[in-house]
Design a protein around this motif. Structure first.
Motif, PDB file in Angstrom:
ATOM      1  N   LEU A  74       0.833  -1.190   0.000  1.00  0.00           N
ATOM      2  CA  LEU A  74       0.000   0.000   0.000  1.00  0.00           C
ATOM      3  C   LEU A  74       0.871   1.244   0.000  1.00  0.00           C
ATOM      4  N   VAL A  75       0.520   2.219  -0.845  1.00  0.00           N
ATOM      5  CA  VAL A  75       1.274   3.461  -0.931  1.00  0.00           C
ATOM      6  C   VAL A  75       0.314   4.633  -0.857  1.00  0.00           C
ATOM      7  N   GLU A  76       0.479   5.449   0.191  1.00  0.00           N
ATOM      8  CA  GLU A  76      -0.374   6.621   0.376  1.00  0.00           C
ATOM      9  C   GLU A  76       0.264   7.852  -0.246  1.00  0.00           C
ATOM     10  N   SER A  77      -0.579   8.812  -0.604  1.00  0.00           N
ATOM     11  CA  SER A  77      -0.117  10.102  -1.089  1.00  0.00           C
ATOM     12  C   SER A  77      -1.206  11.130  -0.854  1.00  0.00           C
ATOM     13  N   GLY A  78      -0.847  12.413  -1.028  1.00  0.00           N
ATOM     14  CA  GLY A  78      -1.846  13.463  -0.942  1.00  0.00           C
ATOM     15  C   GLY A  78      -1.799  14.316   0.307  1.00  0.00           C
TER      16      GLY A  78
ATOM     17  N   SER B  74      -3.032   0.207  -4.012  1.00  0.00           N
ATOM     18  CA  SER B  74      -2.636  -1.122  -3.546  1.00  0.00           C
ATOM     19  C   SER B  74      -2.178  -1.988  -4.700  1.00  0.00           C
ATOM     20  N   SER B  75      -1.207  -2.825  -4.423  1.00  0.00           N
ATOM     21  CA  SER B  75      -0.746  -3.795  -5.400  1.00  0.00           C
ATOM     22  C   SER B  75      -0.976  -5.179  -4.822  1.00  0.00           C
ATOM     23  N   GLY B  76      -1.169  -6.126  -5.676  1.00  0.00           N
ATOM     24  CA  GLY B  76      -1.468  -7.456  -5.198  1.00  0.00           C
ATOM     25  C   GLY B  76      -2.969  -7.677  -5.161  1.00  0.00           C
ATOM     26  N   ARG B  77      -3.331  -8.918  -4.997  1.00  0.00           N
ATOM     27  CA  ARG B  77      -4.739  -9.290  -5.067  1.00  0.00           C
ATOM     28  C   ARG B  77      -5.447  -9.034  -3.739  1.00  0.00           C
ATOM     29  N   THR B  78      -6.658  -8.485  -3.821  1.00  0.00           N
ATOM     30  CA  THR B  78      -7.461  -8.240  -2.628  1.00  0.00           C
ATOM     31  C   THR B  78      -8.851  -8.819  -2.831  1.00  0.00           C
ATOM     32  N   SER B  79      -9.259  -9.668  -1.931  1.00  0.00           N
ATOM     33  CA  SER B  79     -10.605 -10.225  -2.002  1.00  0.00           C
ATOM     34  C   SER B  79     -11.633  -9.128  -1.779  1.00  0.00           C
ATOM     35  N   SER B  80     -12.743  -9.222  -2.483  1.00  0.00           N
ATOM     36  CA  SER B  80     -13.777  -8.197  -2.371  1.00  0.00           C
ATOM     37  C   SER B  80     -14.425  -8.180  -0.996  1.00  0.00           C
ATOM     38  N   ASN B  81     -14.220  -9.221  -0.204  1.00  0.00           N
ATOM     39  CA  ASN B  81     -14.828  -9.270   1.121  1.00  0.00           C
ATOM     40  C   ASN B  81     -14.039  -8.484   2.166  1.00  0.00           C
ATOM     41  N   TYR B  82     -12.798  -8.150   1.872  1.00  0.00           N
ATOM     42  CA  TYR B  82     -11.987  -7.433   2.843  1.00  0.00           C
ATOM     43  C   TYR B  82     -12.322  -5.947   2.838  1.00  0.00           C
ATOM     44  N   PHE B  83     -11.836  -5.283   3.866  1.00  0.00           N
ATOM     45  CA  PHE B  83     -12.044  -3.848   4.013  1.00  0.00           C
ATOM     46  C   PHE B  83     -10.725  -3.112   3.841  1.00  0.00           C
ATOM     47  N   MET B  84     -10.818  -1.906   3.342  1.00  0.00           N
ATOM     48  CA  MET B  84      -9.691  -0.988   3.311  1.00  0.00           C
ATOM     49  C   MET B  84      -9.986   0.116   4.311  1.00  0.00           C
ATOM     50  N   GLY B  85      -9.009   0.421   5.139  1.00  0.00           N
ATOM     51  CA  GLY B  85      -9.240   1.411   6.184  1.00  0.00           C
ATOM     52  C   GLY B  85      -8.209   2.521   6.183  1.00  0.00           C
ATOM     53  N   TRP B  86      -8.589   3.621   6.789  1.00  0.00           N
ATOM     54  CA  TRP B  86      -7.667   4.719   7.061  1.00  0.00           C
ATOM     55  C   TRP B  86      -7.557   4.880   8.581  1.00  0.00           C
ATOM     56  N   PHE B  87      -6.329   5.010   9.035  1.00  0.00           N
ATOM     57  CA  PHE B  87      -6.037   5.293  10.430  1.00  0.00           C
ATOM     58  C   PHE B  87      -5.170   6.550  10.472  1.00  0.00           C
ATOM     59  N   ARG B  88      -5.027   7.126  11.647  1.00  0.00           N
ATOM     60  CA  ARG B  88      -4.130   8.263  11.795  1.00  0.00           C
ATOM     61  C   ARG B  88      -3.451   8.210  13.160  1.00  0.00           C
ATOM     62  N   GLN B  89      -2.276   8.811  13.202  1.00  0.00           N
ATOM     63  CA  GLN B  89      -1.518   8.849  14.443  1.00  0.00           C
ATOM     64  C   GLN B  89      -0.900  10.220  14.624  1.00  0.00           C
TER      65      GLN B  89
ATOM     66  N   CYS C 246      -2.988   4.017   5.405  1.00  0.00           N
ATOM     67  CA  CYS C 246      -3.940   3.153   4.739  1.00  0.00           C
ATOM     68  C   CYS C 246      -3.645   1.720   5.171  1.00  0.00           C
ATOM     69  N   ALA C 247      -4.684   0.907   5.295  1.00  0.00           N
ATOM     70  CA  ALA C 247      -4.478  -0.465   5.735  1.00  0.00           C
ATOM     71  C   ALA C 247      -5.535  -1.386   5.124  1.00  0.00           C
ATOM     72  N   ARG C 248      -5.152  -2.647   4.963  1.00  0.00           N
ATOM     73  CA  ARG C 248      -6.091  -3.655   4.482  1.00  0.00           C
ATOM     74  C   ARG C 248      -6.420  -4.609   5.620  1.00  0.00           C
TER      75      ARG C 248
ATOM     76  N   ASP D 265      -2.050  -5.360   6.492  1.00  0.00           N
ATOM     77  CA  ASP D 265      -1.079  -4.690   5.627  1.00  0.00           C
ATOM     78  C   ASP D 265      -1.234  -3.187   5.773  1.00  0.00           C
ATOM     79  N   TRP D 266      -0.089  -2.501   5.879  1.00  0.00           N
ATOM     80  CA  TRP D 266      -0.090  -1.065   6.131  1.00  0.00           C
ATOM     81  C   TRP D 266       0.808  -0.333   5.146  1.00  0.00           C
ATOM     82  N   GLY D 267       0.415   0.896   4.814  1.00  0.00           N
ATOM     83  CA  GLY D 267       1.271   1.754   4.031  1.00  0.00           C
ATOM     84  C   GLY D 267       2.273   2.464   4.920  1.00  0.00           C
ATOM     85  N   GLN D 268       3.077   3.321   4.317  1.00  0.00           N
ATOM     86  CA  GLN D 268       4.137   4.010   5.055  1.00  0.00           C
ATOM     87  C   GLN D 268       3.625   5.282   5.718  1.00  0.00           C
ATOM     88  N   GLY D 269       2.448   5.735   5.321  1.00  0.00           N
ATOM     89  CA  GLY D 269       1.848   6.918   5.916  1.00  0.00           C
ATOM     90  C   GLY D 269       2.125   8.188   5.135  1.00  0.00           C
TER      91      GLY D 269
END
Length: 124
Positions: A4-8, A24-39, A96-98, A113-117
């Motif tokens: 996962l690679v975030e930007s913006g 996101s790269s790689g295969r993701t099942s449609s049943n999974y969720f994509m989330g945003w977190f913050r710190q 971003c996270a899966r 799975d998490w992006g770099q932020g």
């Protein structure tokens, strides 16, 4: 494994808007969720929003409800976080996270799975 690679992110003033992207790269099942977190500095990483990869199910933290909108474009393997009416308390690194689960979750441990932020700074 999904990458996962975030930007913006950036520096804005209170009341401004930003749109974050997560590719996101790689295969993701449609049943999974994509989330945003913050710190924020000195604080725990917290849930912001989540969307089922196939769409249709969305959940927001109370602190951003009505101001932030999560969406996805599966053709581009991209999840977005549109942030309006930004406040200084929204300042944080946004991740971003899966999910590893097939239900809505606000728990960090349910995301595999998490992006770099990307840094978002809102000045008053």
């Amino acid at each position: 494994q999904v990458q996962l690679v975030e930007s913006g992110g950036g520096l804005v003033q209170a009341g401004d808007s930003l749109r974050l992207s997560c590719v996101s790269s790689g295969r993701t099942s449609s049943n999974y969720f994509m989330g945003w977190f913050r710190q924020a500095p000195g604080k725990e990483r917290e849930f912001v929003a989540s969307i089922r990869y196939s769409g249709g199910t969305i959940y927001y933290a109370d602190s951003v409800k009505g101001r932030f909108t999560i969406s996805r474009d599966n053709a581009k393997n991209t999840v977005y976080l549109q942030m309006n009416s930004l406040k200084p308390e929204d300042t944080a690194v946004y991740y971003c996270a899966r999910s590893r689960v097939v239900y809505i979750s606000t728990l960090r441990s349910d995301y595999a799975d998490w992006g770099q932020g990307t840094q978002v700074t809102v000045s008053s």
